[in-house]
Design a protein around this motif. Structure first.
Motif, PDB file in Angstrom:
ATOM      1  N   UNK A 211       0.823  -1.220   0.000  1.00 57.02           N
ATOM      2  CA  UNK A 211       0.000   0.000   0.000  1.00 57.02           C
ATOM      3  C   UNK A 211       0.852   1.263   0.000  1.00 57.02           C
ATOM      4  N   UNK A 212       2.120   1.128   0.423  1.00 62.26           N
ATOM      5  CA  UNK A 212       3.026   2.286   0.453  1.00 62.26           C
ATOM      6  C   UNK A 212       3.658   2.557  -0.911  1.00 62.26           C
ATOM      7  N   UNK A 213       3.335   1.719  -1.899  1.00 62.70           N
ATOM      8  CA  UNK A 213       3.815   1.964  -3.262  1.00 62.70           C
ATOM      9  C   UNK A 213       4.965   1.087  -3.721  1.00 62.70           C
ATOM     10  N   UNK A 214       5.261   0.007  -2.978  1.00 57.15           N
ATOM     11  CA  UNK A 214       6.350  -0.887  -3.384  1.00 57.15           C
ATOM     12  C   UNK A 214       5.935  -1.738  -4.579  1.00 57.15           C
ATOM     13  N   UNK A 215       6.941  -2.185  -5.362  1.00 61.63           N
ATOM     14  CA  UNK A 215       6.650  -3.060  -6.514  1.00 61.63           C
ATOM     15  C   UNK A 215       6.409  -4.487  -6.058  1.00 61.63           C
ATOM     16  N   UNK A 216       7.097  -4.880  -5.004  1.00 64.82           N
ATOM     17  CA  UNK A 216       6.954  -6.245  -4.490  1.00 64.82           C
ATOM     18  C   UNK A 216       7.461  -6.330  -3.064  1.00 64.82           C
ATOM     19  N   UNK A 217       7.037  -7.372  -2.357  1.00 60.72           N
ATOM     20  CA  UNK A 217       7.466  -7.548  -0.964  1.00 60.72           C
ATOM     21  C   UNK A 217       7.562  -9.036  -0.646  1.00 60.72           C
ATOM     22  N   UNK A 218       8.504  -9.359   0.238  1.00 55.56           N
ATOM     23  CA  UNK A 218       8.630 -10.753   0.696  1.00 55.56           C
ATOM     24  C   UNK A 218       9.025 -10.760   2.164  1.00 55.56           C
ATOM     25  N   UNK A 219       8.339 -11.593   2.936  1.00 57.97           N
ATOM     26  CA  UNK A 219       8.653 -11.753   4.359  1.00 57.97           C
ATOM     27  C   UNK A 219       8.926 -13.236   4.600  1.00 57.97           C
ATOM     28  N   UNK A 220      10.073 -13.537   5.198  1.00 58.86           N
ATOM     29  CA  UNK A 220      10.421 -14.931   5.526  1.00 58.86           C
ATOM     30  C   UNK A 220      10.551 -15.035   7.043  1.00 58.86           C
ATOM     31  N   UNK A 221       9.834 -15.987   7.628  1.00 57.89           N
ATOM     32  CA  UNK A 221       9.922 -16.233   9.072  1.00 57.89           C
ATOM     33  C   UNK A 221      10.366 -17.684   9.256  1.00 57.89           C
ATOM     34  N   UNK A 222      11.481 -17.877   9.952  1.00 58.98           N
ATOM     35  CA  UNK A 222      12.024 -19.228  10.123  1.00 58.98           C
ATOM     36  C   UNK A 222      12.300 -19.517  11.593  1.00 58.98           C
ATOM     37  N   UNK A 223      12.010 -20.752  11.992  1.00 49.10           N
ATOM     38  CA  UNK A 223      12.237 -21.165  13.376  1.00 49.10           C
ATOM     39  C   UNK A 223      11.078 -21.999  13.866  1.00 49.10           C
ATOM     40  N   UNK A 224      10.972 -22.148  15.187  1.00 49.82           N
ATOM     41  CA  UNK A 224       9.878 -22.937  15.765  1.00 49.82           C
ATOM     42  C   UNK A 224       8.617 -22.072  15.815  1.00 49.82           C
ATOM     43  N   UNK A 225       7.976 -21.946  14.647  1.00 50.60           N
ATOM     44  CA  UNK A 225       6.794 -21.097  14.530  1.00 50.60           C
ATOM     45  C   UNK A 225       5.623 -21.721  15.286  1.00 50.60           C
ATOM     46  N   UNK A 226       5.329 -22.979  14.995  1.00 51.30           N
ATOM     47  CA  UNK A 226       4.285 -23.691  15.719  1.00 51.30           C
ATOM     48  C   UNK A 226       4.743 -25.145  15.900  1.00 51.30           C
ATOM     49  N   UNK A 227       4.679 -25.634  17.119  1.00 54.95           N
ATOM     50  CA  UNK A 227       5.123 -27.011  17.370  1.00 54.95           C
ATOM     51  C   UNK A 227       6.623 -27.063  17.618  1.00 54.95           C
ATOM     52  N   UNK A 228       7.128 -28.279  17.818  1.00 54.46           N
ATOM     53  CA  UNK A 228       8.528 -28.469  18.181  1.00 54.46           C
ATOM     54  C   UNK A 228       9.450 -28.410  16.973  1.00 54.46           C
ATOM     55  N   UNK A 229       8.891 -28.644  15.778  1.00 52.80           N
ATOM     56  CA  UNK A 229       9.718 -28.698  14.560  1.00 52.80           C
ATOM     57  C   UNK A 229       9.900 -27.296  13.952  1.00 52.80           C
ATOM     58  N   UNK A 230      11.149 -26.960  13.654  1.00 52.38           N
ATOM     59  CA  UNK A 230      11.418 -25.657  13.033  1.00 52.38           C
ATOM     60  C   UNK A 230      11.106 -25.711  11.545  1.00 52.38           C
TER      61      UNK A 230
END
Length: 237
Positions: A143-162
């Motif tokens: 919405x701020x006018x970017x051409x593209x965006x990517x977000x990467x989240x890594x780790x133990x997000x949910x559960x014991x397995x990363x």
């Protein structure tokens, strides 16, 4: 230059006085910048810290701090910026009055990867669901006018397995020289109850001929089709 007017830290100034090699000078500059950036990042994380610029003039060293909330960086009656100036002066042993700190407001925080990465970090610390937080950041960037965006989240997000989760939107270049020009990256680590989580925010900036919100250089595959010129009919003589 005299000791009182020397804009460099003493160890750097001393080495330069004994004719430091170009290679050593670049390394010393890089180490100074990296340490300064790390210190400000930890100190001003809650104030939307977005980077630092070091300008060396013959008289003094100017350090420009970019942040989304400049008022918090300055503090009440400029108290906090004076404290930071003293801290920098004492840590790198600058001469009295040879270092100045300034705060500059980020023009568009939606196009600043560092500011968005910090925002996402605080959302996760606050207990917001990972998907909701990530999609919220991606939507705000777009919405701020970017051409593209990517977000990467890594780790133990949910559960014991990363595991790693990727959220993206828009047009994104990953290779070549345009990637260096157009993509703004930021990486942060979030210490959660279940362990450490890594987050990376990448923003593909828009082309801006003025160079304010994005790079001046257009993408190499951009084709501009000009309007055809009006054909002039010549009368026979």
């Amino acid at each position: 230059a005299s000791q009182s007017r020397d804009p460099w830290p003493p160890e750097l100034a001393a080495a330069m006085a004994t004719q430091m090699s170009k290679k050593r000078k670049f390394v010393a500059d890089g180490v100074f910048y990296a340490e300064l950036n790390e210190m400000l990042m930890r100190e001003l994380a809650e104030d939307g810290y977005s980077g630092v610029e070091v300008r060396v003039t013959p008289m003094r060293t100017e350090i420009i701090i970019r942040a989304t909330r400049t008022q918090s960086v300055l503090g009440e009656k400029g108290r906090r910026i004076r404290e930071l100036t003293t801290l920098v002066q004492k840590r790198w042993q600058f001469a009295e009055g040879s270092v100045e700190l300034y705060a500059e407001k980020v023009a568009n925080r939606g196009l600043c990867a560092v500011a968005q990465c910090e925002s996402l970090r605080y959302k996760l610390i606050g207990g917001l669901a990972v998907r909701r937080a990530a999609y919220g950041v991606v939507r705000f960037i777009m919405e701020s006018g970017a051409k593209g965006a990517e977000v990467v989240i890594a780790g133990k997000v949910r559960g014991a397995r990363a595991k790693g989760m990727k959220f993206g939107d828009g047009y994104f270049i990953r290779t070549g020289h345009p990637h260096k020009l157009y993509v703004d990256n930021a990486i942060r680590h979030v210490s959660m109850r279940q362990g450490m989580i890594g987050i990376r925010v990448s923003i593909m900036l828009p082309h801006d001929p003025t160079g304010k919100t994005g790079p001046k250089t257009p993408l190499p595959d951009k084709v501009v089709v000009h309007e055809p010129k009006e054909e002039i009919e010549y009368q026979p003589m």
